[in-house]
Enzyme design. Sequence first.
Site, PDB file in Angstrom:
ATOM      1  CE  LYS A   1      11.643   6.560  -2.740  1.00 24.23           C
ATOM      2  NZ  LYS A   1      11.558   5.962  -4.085  1.00 24.23           N
TER       3      LYS A   1
ATOM      4  CG  HIS B   1       4.286   8.070  -3.880  1.00 24.68           C
ATOM      5  ND1 HIS B   1       4.438   8.153  -5.254  1.00 24.68           N
ATOM      6  CD2 HIS B   1       5.258   7.214  -3.446  1.00 24.68           C
ATOM      7  CE1 HIS B   1       5.438   7.370  -5.640  1.00 24.68           C
ATOM      8  NE2 HIS B   1       5.955   6.804  -4.562  1.00 24.68           N
TER       9      HIS B   1
ATOM     10  CG  ASP C   1       6.673   5.771  -8.955  1.00 22.60           C
ATOM     11  OD1 ASP C   1       7.886   5.537  -8.819  1.00 22.60           O
ATOM     12  OD2 ASP C   1       5.796   5.135  -8.329  1.00 22.60           O
TER      13      ASP C   1
ATOM     14  CG  HIS D   1       7.399   4.854  -0.961  1.00 24.31           C
ATOM     15  ND1 HIS D   1       6.737   4.726  -2.160  1.00 24.31           N
ATOM     16  CD2 HIS D   1       6.683   4.137  -0.059  1.00 24.31           C
ATOM     17  CE1 HIS D   1       5.668   3.964  -1.991  1.00 24.31           C
ATOM     18  NE2 HIS D   1       5.617   3.593  -0.721  1.00 24.31           N
TER      19      HIS D   1
END
Length: 420
Positions: A202, A263, A331, A243
Amino acid sequence: MPRPRPPRPPVRLRAARMLDIDKGELAEPGDLLIEGEHITAVAPATVPPGTVELDLGDVTLLPGLMDMEVNLLLGGPDHRSPLNPVQDDPAVRTLRAVANARRTLRAGFTTVRNLGLFVQTGGLLLDVALKKAIDLGWIEGPRVVPAGHAITPTGGHLDPTMFQALAPHIMPLTVEEGIANGVAEVRKAVRYQIKHGARVIKVCASNGVMSHTGPAGAQQYSDEELHAIADEAHRAGLKVAAHCMGDRAVRAALAAGIDCIEHGFLAGDETLDLMVERGTFLVATTYIADGMDVSTAAPELQAKAADVFPRAKATTRRAIERGVRVACGTDAPAIPHGRNARELLALVDRGMTPLAALRAATTTAAALIDAEDRGRLEPGLLADVIAVPGDPLTDIGVTEDVRFVMKGGQVHRHEEAARS
């Protein structure tokens, strides 16, 4: 030596209906033979001696659902304190995850990606430890694909000292804990997560709605740093999830070869088309635009949310229309653990059919994590099976009312109310 567990008897699982996720049709009745951890037959003509018959009644069998963005180490009960980042030590945080994992599993989500610790742990990868405990059967929870620590620059969106604007030298963080600047440090941070058990990386590629340090969507890592992160992960056979909110930052992530955008709230149409062309996944986390509680956030962050969330909902609609590969992700705890199915309702609200939303949480999610052993109710696949009342192809809301959960052939929830 540990005492060997006696083998479980075969189970014949019956219900009024079951979903063929590929055909998009309900088969009547639902009838599965499960031996050990796997489905061995659909509508079996014969069953082995000693098979346990389990009739669930008037429900629909579905493949276990998957949530591609959670953080089980955060949220849950008693998470009200704004100083939680410095009040919870790693032991308390891990115990918090135990409760959240059980709640998530009982909600019908049998696989999750735990996308990035952003807490002080002394270099421990708590989500890897959680995965091990679940896999060993010590605690109940979904299958976990752990990311270890999220990789983020100093002051970046997932630098935990940024969220509460902590003073200098309060809660210092290391490269091993994901705070990395420059190509050499980001490579080291990625290598550390991989060494200690991360199965996905991530990265924080842009600012966020709840960031104090700049506008939502501003690119935070340089192009060179993003390329280095993707290179390190890909050479180890791991995918990278970023992200990423702003259009420019999404473009930079795509150029770096990042596999999944989390997102993507402010992505433009040309960028969405590029995602379609490249097959890049989008985990839209669109329900947080409806359900995230920002009432206790700073006024400037509430103003940012009021601006971004309506635009984010429109972006998800356009992504669906264009055919972006959208996988289900919530999330959580941005929405509460155990309420994961609300993301499916939000995807339908943004234009998906109920079937497409179910695929986002099954076959598309399985493709994202390269898991060919789940996502369908077929012989040879893992016996991850849930049951809901009614017809989810006409009412996606029934996914909020899970009556039965089986993971790997083991029953974790069985509501007698499911019987007709």
